[in-house]
Design an enzyme around this catalytic site. Structure first.
Site, PDB file in Angstrom:
ATOM      1  N   GLY A 194      43.715  24.283  28.415  1.00  0.00           N
ATOM      2  CA  GLY A 194      43.282  23.699  29.288  1.00  0.00           C
ATOM      3  C   GLY A 194      43.774  23.456  30.576  1.00  0.00           C
ATOM      4  N   GLU A 195      43.797  24.467  30.606  1.00  0.00           N
ATOM      5  CA  GLU A 195      44.184  24.879  32.151  1.00  0.00           C
ATOM      6  C   GLU A 195      42.958  24.896  33.605  1.00  0.00           C
ATOM      7  OE1 GLU A 195      46.867  28.360  35.507  1.00  0.00           O
ATOM      8  OE2 GLU A 195      46.274  28.665  32.782  1.00  0.00           O
TER       9      GLU A 195
ATOM     10  N   GLU B  70      43.206  28.922  20.629  1.00  0.00           N
ATOM     11  CA  GLU B  70      42.633  27.928  21.163  1.00  0.00           C
ATOM     12  C   GLU B  70      41.522  28.341  22.077  1.00  0.00           C
ATOM     13  OE1 GLU B  70      43.976  24.009  21.821  1.00  0.00           O
ATOM     14  OE2 GLU B  70      45.627  24.283  20.265  1.00  0.00           O
TER      15      GLU B  70
END
Length: 301
Positions: free
Chosen positions: A95-96, A129
Site C-alpha cells: 500500500g505504498e 502481495e
C-alpha cells in the site's frame, strides 16, 4: 459502506490501545493481540516507515496526484498493510502508493491492517502481495520473482503456487533479466513491451541485442516484426537467400547488340531480359545537352 465506516471508528479505539505502553503487542499470543491483528486500525502516518523490501521503484507522479485527489474526496477505501516493529512503530508491507498519496495531502492517520512478521516473512508478503495486486512493470515483476528465489529460496514450482501463476509465465518474466540493462530500462519506461523483450532475449550477445533495440525504437517495429528480425539474425544465410534476387543471365542476342548501341550512342547501354526475351534497355546521360544528343540519334532528327 456503513460496515467500513463502523470498522474505521473501531480502528480509532484500537489505535489508542496500541499507544498504551502497557498494551505493547509483540507477538500474536500477547494480551489484546486478537483485537488488533486482522482488524482495521487507524495509525499515525509518522509511526509508519516504508518497506525496504518494496519491489516497486517507480511511482508515477501524475497517477500519485490523481490518487491523492481521490483520497481527499473519498478517504482511503482500501487499508494498507503494515507489520509491527516495536512500540508504536510500524513498517509497510503493501500500500505504498496509498501511503504516499495520504502524506501528499497532509493526512495524519491512515487505516491499516497490522501483521506480526519477521524480516523474511515481511519480504515474502511484500513481494507476493505486490505481484498480485500492484501494476508493476515486467522488469519489476521479474526482479520480485528473482528475489523470492534468491532470498526466500522458493522454487519456481512453489512460487507458482504462492502467486497463482503458471510456471511458464514465471520463467518468461525471469528470462527478461538476461537482457542488457539498457533494454530493461526501455521496458520499464514503456518504450518496449514484454513481447519485444521476450523476442530480444533469444539473442545472446548484448551488443547485438542493443543494435536491434535501436532498430525497434527508430523504426517503431511491432512485436511480430521484432520476432522476424531476431529470426533473420539467427539464420542469416536463410534470410540472404530469401532477400537476394537471383542474377539473370543476359541472353546472347542482347549481348551481341550491346556493342552496337554503345558505339552508336557513345554511352554504356545496359540491358536486362528474361529467358522469354522480355526486358528493358537503360541508356544513361550526363547532362541536358547529352540527353538532347542521344534523343537526336535515336529519333533521327
Amino acid at each position: 459502506m456503513a460496515k467500513a465506516t463502523q470498522k474505521q471508528v473501531l480502528g480509532r479505539g484500537l489505535s489508542a490501545l496500541l499507544k498504551d505502553p502497557e498494551n505493547d503487542i509483540k507477538t500474536a499470543s500477547d494480551k489484546n493481540a486478537d483485537k488488533v491483528v486482522g482488524n482495521i486500525v487507524e495509525l499515525d502516518l509518522v509511526a509508519i516507515e516504508v518497506n525496504p523490501f518494496q519491489p516497486r521503484s517507480n511511482f508515477n507522479d501524475e497517477a500519485l496526484h490523481e490518487l491523492a485527489s481521490s483520497i481527499r474526496e473519498l478517504g482511503v477505501i482500501q487499508p494498507i498493510t503494515v507489520r509491527k516493529l516495536e512500540f508504536n512503530k510500524y513498517q509497510l508491507v503493501s500500500g505504498e502508493r496509498r501511503f504516499r498519496a495520504s502524506k501528499l495531502i497532509g493526512l495524519e492517520t491512515i487505516p491499516a491492517y497490522i501483521r506480526i512478521a519477521n524480516d523474511q516473512e515481511s519480504l515474502e508478503m511484500a513481494l507476493v502481495e505486490n505481484i498480485q495486486r500492484q501494476d508493476l512493470d515486467p522488469i519489476e515483476i521479474a526482479l520480485s520473482y528473482q528475489r523470492l528465489i534468491d532470498e526466500i529460496q522458493l522454487t519456481q514450482e512453489k512460487m507458482s503456487e504462492r502467486v497463482g501463476k503458471k510456471r511458464s509465465t514465471i520463467t518468461n518474466y525471469l528470462r527478461l533479466l538476461r537482457l542488457d540493462p539498457i533494454i530493461q530500462t526501455g521496458i520499464r519506461d514503456g518504450f518496449l513491451s514484454m513481447g519485444h523483450g521476450r523476442a530480444l532475449v533469444n539473442i545472446d550477445k548484448k551488443d547485438d541485442q542493443l543494435s536491434l533495440y535501436e532498430q525497434i525504437i527508430s523504426e517503431n517495429l511491432s512485436v511480430r516484426d521484432t520476432e522476424k528480425a531476431v529470426k533473420e539474425y539467427q539464420n542469416p544465410s536463410t534470410s540472404q537467400k530469401e532477400t537476394t534476387p537471383k542474377t539473370a543471365k543476359t541472353p546472347g542476342f542482347i549481348e551481341n547488340s550491346l556493342n552496337d548501341f554503345n558505339s552508336y550512342l557513345s554511352v554504356k547501354v545496359e540491358a536486362k531480359a528474361t529467358d522469354k526475351g522480355k526486358g528493358k534497355l537503360t541508356i544513361p546521360f550526363n547532362s541536358k545537352e547529352d540527353f538532347e544528343r542521344i534523343k537526336k540519334l535515336i529519333l533521327g532528327e
